[in-house]
Each structure stands twice: as structure tokens, then as C-alpha cells.
Design a protein around this motif. Structure first.
Motif, PDB file in Angstrom:
ATOM      1  N   ASN A 163       0.827  -1.208   0.000  1.00 24.32           N
ATOM      2  CA  ASN A 163       0.000   0.000   0.000  1.00 24.32           C
ATOM      3  C   ASN A 163       0.861   1.257   0.000  1.00 24.32           C
ATOM      4  OD1 ASN A 163      -2.294  -1.547  -0.012  1.00 24.32           O
ATOM      5  ND2 ASN A 163      -2.595  -1.454   2.195  1.00 24.32           N
ATOM      6  N   ALA A 164       1.930   1.251   0.783  1.00 26.06           N
ATOM      7  CA  ALA A 164       2.828   2.404   0.827  1.00 26.06           C
ATOM      8  C   ALA A 164       3.522   2.588  -0.524  1.00 26.06           C
ATOM      9  CB  ALA A 164       3.862   2.237   1.938  1.00 26.06           C
ATOM     10  N   SER A 165       3.911   1.495  -1.167  1.00 28.33           N
ATOM     11  CA  SER A 165       4.562   1.551  -2.469  1.00 28.33           C
ATOM     12  C   SER A 165       3.609   2.100  -3.535  1.00 28.33           C
ATOM     13  CB  SER A 165       5.054   0.163  -2.868  1.00 28.33           C
ATOM     14  OG  SER A 165       5.665   0.191  -4.128  1.00 28.33           O
ATOM     15  N   SER A 204       1.072   4.069  -3.011  1.00 26.88           N
ATOM     16  CA  SER A 204       0.887   5.500  -2.724  1.00 26.88           C
ATOM     17  C   SER A 204       2.066   6.327  -3.234  1.00 26.88           C
ATOM     18  CB  SER A 204       0.712   5.734  -1.227  1.00 26.88           C
ATOM     19  OG  SER A 204      -0.472   5.142  -0.780  1.00 26.88           O
ATOM     20  N   ARG A 205       3.293   5.846  -2.996  1.00 25.07           N
ATOM     21  CA  ARG A 205       4.478   6.559  -3.477  1.00 25.07           C
ATOM     22  C   ARG A 205       4.468   6.671  -4.999  1.00 25.07           C
ATOM     23  NH1 ARG A 205       7.106   3.448   0.276  1.00 25.07           N
ATOM     24  NH2 ARG A 205       7.870   2.044  -1.320  1.00 25.07           N
ATOM     25  N   ASN A 206       4.132   5.573  -5.679  1.00 25.74           N
ATOM     26  CA  ASN A 206       4.120   5.584  -7.137  1.00 25.74           C
ATOM     27  C   ASN A 206       3.038   6.507  -7.691  1.00 25.74           C
ATOM     28  OD1 ASN A 206       6.311   3.890  -7.464  1.00 25.74           O
ATOM     29  ND2 ASN A 206       5.068   2.045  -7.471  1.00 25.74           N
ATOM     30  N   GLN A 207       1.875   6.527  -7.051  1.00 25.01           N
ATOM     31  CA  GLN A 207       0.811   7.420  -7.493  1.00 25.01           C
ATOM     32  C   GLN A 207       1.229   8.879  -7.336  1.00 25.01           C
ATOM     33  OE1 GLN A 207      -2.433   5.935  -5.099  1.00 25.01           O
ATOM     34  NE2 GLN A 207      -3.244   4.696  -6.776  1.00 25.01           N
ATOM     35  N   GLU A 208       1.892   9.198  -6.232  1.00 22.71           N
ATOM     36  CA  GLU A 208       2.373  10.562  -6.012  1.00 22.71           C
ATOM     37  C   GLU A 208       3.435  10.932  -7.048  1.00 22.71           C
ATOM     38  OE1 GLU A 208       3.738  11.150  -1.978  1.00 22.71           O
ATOM     39  OE2 GLU A 208       1.902  10.241  -1.175  1.00 22.71           O
ATOM     40  N   LEU A 209       4.333  10.008  -7.343  1.00 20.59           N
ATOM     41  CA  LEU A 209       5.380  10.247  -8.329  1.00 20.59           C
ATOM     42  C   LEU A 209       4.781  10.519  -9.703  1.00 20.59           C
ATOM     43  CD1 LEU A 209       8.435  10.234  -9.045  1.00 20.59           C
ATOM     44  CD2 LEU A 209       8.154   7.804  -9.530  1.00 20.59           C
ATOM     45  N   GLN A 224       3.137  13.944  -9.766  1.00 21.50           N
ATOM     46  CA  GLN A 224       4.141  15.019  -9.832  1.00 21.50           C
ATOM     47  C   GLN A 224       4.711  15.154 -11.241  1.00 21.50           C
ATOM     48  OE1 GLN A 224       7.017  13.879  -6.896  1.00 21.50           O
ATOM     49  NE2 GLN A 224       5.754  14.538  -5.163  1.00 21.50           N
ATOM     50  N   TYR A 251      12.074   2.979 -13.201  1.00 21.76           N
ATOM     51  CA  TYR A 251      12.730   2.941 -11.907  1.00 21.76           C
ATOM     52  C   TYR A 251      14.238   2.772 -12.008  1.00 21.76           C
ATOM     53  CZ  TYR A 251      13.946   1.526  -7.195  1.00 21.76           C
ATOM     54  OH  TYR A 251      14.537   1.446  -5.969  1.00 21.76           O
ATOM     55  N   ASN A 281      13.347   7.193 -12.352  1.00 20.56           N
ATOM     56  CA  ASN A 281      12.084   7.928 -12.352  1.00 20.56           C
ATOM     57  C   ASN A 281      12.218   9.310 -12.973  1.00 20.56           C
ATOM     58  OD1 ASN A 281      10.709   5.797 -11.077  1.00 20.56           O
ATOM     59  ND2 ASN A 281      11.435   6.481  -9.089  1.00 20.56           N
TER      60      ASN A 281
END
Length: 185
Positions: A35-37, A39-44, A47, A153, A163
Motif C-alpha cells: 500500500n505504501a509503495s 501510494s508513493r508511485n501514485q504521487e510520483l 508530480q 525505476y 524515475n
């Protein structure tokens, strides 16, 4: 040998022949990591898309189209008479230049071009591969690629970092169709 010692010796032998018990795996809750991964990818992605859209908005000379494959493109040279688009197995020859999204050259055209590519049969970054499928022979295009459609990546282990979104300028010089009867260039 005294009987108690023999008895103790036999008891130890019997105890040492027991089957070993399997260790239970240590359970980990991997759902939180996934889930954290995500979320990070969605934010990236958000951006990178925002940065690309900001650069596109400043360009008043071109009209960019958002592709269904996650990148933006505009044709800078159009051949309105051509009808044939590259198909699986066609041999393409093209020139291209890789820049960061702000126009700073990373790989100049003279260093990496011309390139021959068998459509969908060789390695090529997904954004460029999908962009070539939208081009007719003789056309030129500018692509804005989020990192997941570029080198992702891992980067390219040279000048392009992890990225990293890119701007690619490409000129499709020729299409050599696999089935010679299909081409009407």
C-alpha cells in the motif's frame, strides 16, 4: 557397564533419532508495504504529469494530445498524403533526440541516430514504441514521456536517472513493411 548407564545411553540414542520439526515461517504483513509503495508511485506519477502539463501549457506553438498510453505528443511535421502506419514486424528507420522535459539535451541526435527498429520485436522504451505507431513515414513528433513510459525505476545506467520524465524528438525516416503489399506510402 552398569545398567543405569546403559539405560541412559539407550535413552539418549533414542532421543537423538527423533525427526526434526520444521520451523514455522515468520509471518509478515506485506499489505502495508504494498500500500505504501502504491501510494508513493501514485504521487510520483502525479508530480511528473503536473510538471509535464506545466511545460506543455507554456508552449504556445504546439497543441499536444494525451495518448491512451500515458504520454503526450504533437506532430511537428505531418504528411497528410501518407496512410500507412507501422505494423508488427515492419523495419523502421528513425532519428531521435532525448532531452529532459525542459529541453536540456541528454542524448543528442548525432550520438544515437539513425536507429533501425523492427516494430514490436526489439527492445525500445514503451513511450517511444507507442509514439512510432502513431507516425507516418516522413513525419516528426515531440513526445513527453513520464518515467514509467521511459526508463522507469532503473534509468539507463548512464545519463538518465531513476524515475526521470523525458522529452523525445523523433523523425520517422522510413518504413519497410514486413508485407510489401500493404504499404501505400
Amino acid at each position: 557397564m552398569p545398567k543405569p548407564l546403559v539405560f541412559l545411553f539407550v535413552l539418549l540414542l533414542m532421543g537423538s533419532c527423533a525427526q526434526p520439526e520444521a520451523r514455522r515461517p515468520v509471518s509478515q504483513n506485506s499489505g502495508s508495504f504494498v500500500n505504501a509503495s502504491v501510494s508513493r508511485n501514485q504521487e510520483l506519477v502525479a508530480q511528473q504529469e503536473a510538471a509535464i502539463k506545466a511545460v506543455i501549457a507554456k508552449d504556445t506553438t504546439a497543441s499536444f494530445t494525451s495518448s491512451e498510453n500515458g504520454f503526450w505528443y504533437t506532430k511537428t511535421v505531418v504528411d497528410s498524403t501518407a496512410t500507412y502506419l507501422p505494423q508488427f514486424g515492419d523495419q523502421l528507420t528513425f532519428d531521435y533526440q532525448i532531452e529532459d522535459i525542459y529541453g536540456n539535451v541528454i542524448y543528442p541526435k548525432q550520438q544515437i541516430s539513425p536507429r533501425t527498429y523492427a516494430m514490436d520485436q526489439q527492445e525500445l522504451i514503451s513511450g517511444l514504441r507507442q509514439g512510432l505507431k502513431l507516425m507516418h513515414q516522413g513525419e516528426s513528433m515531440i513526445l513527453f514521456l513520464p518515467s514509467y513510459t521511459a526508463f522507469g525505476y532503473y534509468g539507463d545506467d548512464n545519463k538518465i536517472g531513476i524515475n526521470y520524465p523525458l522529452k523525445v524528438k523523433v523523425d520517422l525516416l522510413s518504413i519497410d513493411p514486413q508485407n510489401k503489399n500493404e504499404s501505400n506510402n
